[in-house]
Design a protein around this motif. Structure first.
Motif, mmCIF file in Angstrom:
data_model
loop_
_atom_site.group_PDB
_atom_site.id
_atom_site.type_symbol
_atom_site.label_atom_id
_atom_site.label_comp_id
_atom_site.label_asym_id
_atom_site.label_seq_id
_atom_site.Cartn_x
_atom_site.Cartn_y
_atom_site.Cartn_z
ATOM 1 N N UNK A 292 3.736 7.153 2.059
ATOM 2 C CA UNK A 292 4.024 6.221 3.164
ATOM 3 C C UNK A 292 3.561 4.850 2.723
ATOM 4 N N UNK A 293 4.414 3.826 2.872
ATOM 5 C CA UNK A 293 4.042 2.523 2.319
ATOM 6 C C UNK A 293 4.447 1.354 3.211
ATOM 7 N N UNK B 209 1.564 -0.804 9.878
ATOM 8 C CA UNK B 209 2.334 -1.570 8.905
ATOM 9 C C UNK B 209 3.230 -0.710 8.008
ATOM 10 N N UNK B 210 3.291 0.597 8.272
ATOM 11 C CA UNK B 210 4.191 1.438 7.470
ATOM 12 C C UNK B 210 5.639 0.996 7.702
ATOM 13 N N UNK C 24 -2.946 2.915 15.221
ATOM 14 C CA UNK C 24 -2.230 2.137 14.210
ATOM 15 C C UNK C 24 -3.142 1.267 13.391
ATOM 16 N N UNK C 25 -4.463 1.436 13.587
ATOM 17 C CA UNK C 25 -5.432 0.577 12.931
ATOM 18 C C UNK C 25 -5.681 0.930 11.484
ATOM 19 N N UNK D 144 0.840 -1.197 0.000
ATOM 20 C CA UNK D 144 0.000 0.000 0.000
ATOM 21 C C UNK D 144 0.872 1.243 0.000
ATOM 22 N N UNK D 145 0.283 2.342 -0.455
ATOM 23 C CA UNK D 145 0.918 3.654 -0.370
ATOM 24 C C UNK D 145 -0.145 4.670 0.011
#
Length: 272
Positions: free
Chosen positions: A107-108, A120-121, A236-237, A83-84
């Motif tokens: 951010x990925x 998860x970044x 962080x969800x 993801x980004x």
């Protein structure tokens, strides 16, 4: 660097160059509003935001990135692995006025069951005409390849604080800061805390996730503390187009606690 994150960095670098080139041309085209309200609830979309977003999305989709973008929301074709979270241009108004205080933010990390979670970044970059900020999880933060760290200043009275114009300086402690300012790009202001140029960033308004995902990660990797205005860690969800949060970013724990206590006291006085 791991290949997919290198692709994200290269895309950010190419996108900021493309944005700068577009801004050299007559600005009437770049500033034209092409959509008044978009699916991501980001307000009006200007031509330059749309053009840069289209470039970023096309590049990242080819590299198996689903994209959550300020202008178009969540774009996840089949077969995506990563993801980004993207802000095509943070500080569009600054850019259109000819000021070089704007940035492309990415951010990925890995997708989790087709969804995006801030926890998860793994990598982020904030690319601007003045320099490129980047951070890899567990490896610190850099500006143009050189390691950066948040400042060691821990007394508000010696600090330079970013405050938005709609924030009244009713908090007595903040009135005694050495200086305070507002520059017009949330991402670059947060990165300035990561760099040690600013000591703290205060934002009582609930900012969109695109504004802080990349820069907040860079600030944390630089040793800064990033939280909500209430003092809690950023959630962080799972995030989506309408995810928002207040922000308090401070260079270190001591400065964070000092500012947080002062703001909490102010809120308590207002509510009593």
């Amino acid at each position: 660097m791991i290949k997919p994150w290198n692709t994200a960095l290269e895309t950010g670098l190419a996108a900021i160059k493309l944005a700068s080139d577009r801004l050299v041309a007559p600005r009437g085209r770049a500033s034209a509003v092409v959509q008044k309200v978009n699916s991501a609830f980001a307000g009006s979309t200007r031509a330059i935001d749309r053009d840069i977003e289209e470039y970023i999305v096309a590049n990242l989709n080819r590299a198996h990135f689903a994209v959550l973008s300020e202008e178009s929301g969540f774009l996840c074709p089949p077969g995506m692995e990563y993801f980004a979270v993207v802000d095509p241009i943070d500080g569009t108004d600054m850019a259109l006025r000819g000021l070089e205080f704007f940035a492309v933010c990415i951010a990925c990390g890995p997708l989790e069951n087709g969804r995006i979670y801030l926890k998860n970044i793994d990598f982020s970059t904030v690319c601007s005409p003045k320099g490129v900020f980047a951070a890899l999880k567990g490896h610190g933060a850099t500006l143009d390849g050189e390691t950066i760290r948040a400042s060691a200043i821990h007394d508000v009275r010696q600090s330079i604080i970013r405050l938005p114009p709609h924030r009244p300086l009713a908090c007595p402690l903040l009135r005694h800061a050495k200086s305070y300012l507002y520059l017009g790009s949330s991402a670059l202001e947060i990165c300035a805390v990561a760099q040690g140029t600013l000591d703290a960033y205060v934002e009582p308004k609930r900012r969109k996730v695109f504004d802080y995902a990349a820069a907040g990660f860079i600030a944390m990797e630089a040793g800064a503390r990033v939280a909500t205005l209430g003092g809690l860690p950023l959630p962080g969800g799972r995030v989506g187009p309408v995810s928002r949060s207040t922000l308090l970013v401070a260079a270190n724990d001591r400065l964070f606690e000092q500012i947080h206590r002062a703001l909490a006291s102010e809120t308590s006085l207002r509510s009593s």
